[in-house]
Design an enzyme around this catalytic site. Structure first.
Site, PDB file in Angstrom:
ATOM      1  N   HIS A   1       1.395  -1.385 -17.148  1.00  0.00           N
ATOM      2  CA  HIS A   1       2.054  -0.241 -16.484  1.00  0.00           C
ATOM      3  C   HIS A   1       3.274   0.200 -17.297  1.00  0.00           C
ATOM      4  O   HIS A   1       3.498   1.397 -17.507  1.00  0.00           O
ATOM      5  CB  HIS A   1       2.555  -0.641 -15.083  1.00  0.00           C
ATOM      6  CG  HIS A   1       1.491  -0.963 -14.085  1.00  0.00           C
ATOM      7  ND1 HIS A   1       1.519  -2.091 -13.300  1.00  0.00           N
ATOM      8  CD2 HIS A   1       0.364  -0.295 -13.730  1.00  0.00           C
ATOM      9  CE1 HIS A   1       0.464  -2.100 -12.495  1.00  0.00           C
ATOM     10  NE2 HIS A   1      -0.257  -1.030 -12.737  1.00  0.00           N
TER      11      HIS A   1
ATOM     12  N   SER B   1      -2.890  -6.047 -11.975  1.00  0.00           N
ATOM     13  CA  SER B   1      -2.056  -6.750 -11.000  1.00  0.00           C
ATOM     14  C   SER B   1      -2.890  -7.775 -10.233  1.00  0.00           C
ATOM     15  O   SER B   1      -2.434  -8.880  -9.937  1.00  0.00           O
ATOM     16  CB  SER B   1      -1.445  -5.744 -10.008  1.00  0.00           C
ATOM     17  OG  SER B   1      -0.682  -4.787 -10.692  1.00  0.00           O
TER      18      SER B   1
ATOM     19  N   LYS C   1      -4.231  -1.496   2.567  1.00  0.00           N
ATOM     20  CA  LYS C   1      -4.269  -2.732   1.770  1.00  0.00           C
ATOM     21  C   LYS C   1      -3.116  -3.623   2.239  1.00  0.00           C
ATOM     22  O   LYS C   1      -2.167  -3.148   2.825  1.00  0.00           O
ATOM     23  CB  LYS C   1      -4.049  -2.422   0.290  1.00  0.00           C
ATOM     24  CG  LYS C   1      -5.171  -1.652  -0.382  1.00  0.00           C
ATOM     25  CD  LYS C   1      -4.872  -1.569  -1.885  1.00  0.00           C
ATOM     26  CE  LYS C   1      -5.625  -0.482  -2.591  1.00  0.00           C
ATOM     27  NZ  LYS C   1      -5.158  -0.285  -3.972  1.00  0.00           N
TER      28      LYS C   1
HETATM   29  O1  PNS Z   1      -2.562   1.259  -8.537  1.00  0.00           O
HETATM   30  P1  PNS Z   1      -3.757   1.832  -7.837  1.00  0.00           P
HETATM   31  O2  PNS Z   1      -4.080   1.007  -6.612  1.00  0.00           O
HETATM   32  O3  PNS Z   1      -4.923   2.004  -8.753  1.00  0.00           O
HETATM   33  O4  PNS Z   1      -3.333   3.324  -7.339  1.00  0.00           O
HETATM   34  C1  PNS Z   1      -4.231   4.082  -6.539  1.00  0.00           C
HETATM   35  C2  PNS Z   1      -3.539   5.371  -6.019  1.00  0.00           C
HETATM   36  C3  PNS Z   1      -2.185   5.058  -5.406  1.00  0.00           C
HETATM   37  C4  PNS Z   1      -3.361   6.344  -7.148  1.00  0.00           C
HETATM   38  C5  PNS Z   1      -4.501   5.991  -4.948  1.00  0.00           C
HETATM   39  O5  PNS Z   1      -4.908   4.999  -4.054  1.00  0.00           O
HETATM   40  C6  PNS Z   1      -3.884   7.143  -4.166  1.00  0.00           C
HETATM   41  O6  PNS Z   1      -3.660   8.207  -4.700  1.00  0.00           O
HETATM   42  N1  PNS Z   1      -3.576   6.890  -2.876  1.00  0.00           N
HETATM   43  C7  PNS Z   1      -2.981   7.884  -1.993  1.00  0.00           C
HETATM   44  C8  PNS Z   1      -3.987   8.440  -0.982  1.00  0.00           C
HETATM   45  C9  PNS Z   1      -4.729   9.648  -1.534  1.00  0.00           C
HETATM   46  O7  PNS Z   1      -4.150  10.616  -1.971  1.00  0.00           O
HETATM   47  N2  PNS Z   1      -6.087   9.567  -1.488  1.00  0.00           N
HETATM   48  C10 PNS Z   1      -6.950  10.651  -1.935  1.00  0.00           C
HETATM   49  C11 PNS Z   1      -7.128  10.720  -3.431  1.00  0.00           C
HETATM   50  S1  PNS Z   1      -8.259   9.568  -4.045  1.00  0.00           S
END
Ligand code: PNS
Length: 163
Positions: free
Chosen positions: A17, A128, A41
């Site tokens: 990251h 992670s 989660k």
């Molecule tokens: O570090 P990660 O878990 O790969 O990040 C995932 C993230 C935060 C980018 C994704 O889960 C997200 O955008 N969550 C917010 C909810 C959302 O907007 N969902 C619709 C788009 S897929």
């Protein structure tokens, strides 16, 4: 130079990251590292702990800010006035996930562009999830995460909070 949002769970922040944040900070005028408040989660670290770790690790990069968000990412990006999402790509499985998220985000907010940077060699297989697994099983994670996060992780896994 546009503002980019770098969203993620960061549970915890890894050297992969950090590499992406450093490289992104040279491409964009400003980057907001946006820590997801994971409602469904169950993160190991609380959002405050994750924010503090990201702030500590990125404090030396002038154009990087750290924030948290919940709800839809595109709504958060709109509130911040950002049209660019920054993400890292390690493997084909990452590509498929990013492809899907890009399609959904674009449908929800067509002006959104996702910019993916390729993970570089030492961080290609750092995640992670694996870091937590290795640490929980007594392995050395010092090459995957900053030293101060290794200490936080060790303490967390022993049931003690350092912050
Ligand atoms: O570090 P990660 O878990 O790969 O990040 C995932 C993230 C935060 C980018 C994704 O889960 C997200 O955008 N969550 C917010 C909810 C959302 O907007 N969902 C619709 C788009 S897929």
């Amino acid at each position: 130079m546009p503002l980019a949002i770098y969203p993620g769970s960061f549970d915890p922040l890894t050297k992969g990251h950090l590499d992406l944040i450093n490289r992104g900070s040279r491409l964009f005028g400003r980057i907001i590292v946006a820590v997801l408040v994971n409602a469904d989660k169950a993160p190991l670290f609380s959002v405050d702990e994750r924010l503090e770790m990201v702030r500590h690790a990125t404090g030396n990069i002038a154009n990087v800010e750290v924030d948290s968000f919940s709800g839809l990412l595109v709504h958060y990006a709109a509130r911040k006035g950002a049209n660019v999402l920054l993400r890292g790509l390690r493997t084909i499985s990452d590509y498929e996930i990013e492809r899907e998220m890009d399609a959904i985000n674009r449908r929800l907010r067509p002006e959104i562009e996702t910019v993916c940077l390729m993970a570089t060699e030492p961080y290609l297989h750092v995640s992670s999830r694996r870091v937590k697994e290795i640490a929980a099983l007594g392995g050395d994670v010092s090459s995957f995460i900053p030293d101060f996060i290794s200490e936080r992780l060790r303490a967390k896994l022993q049931g003690k909070d350092l912050i």
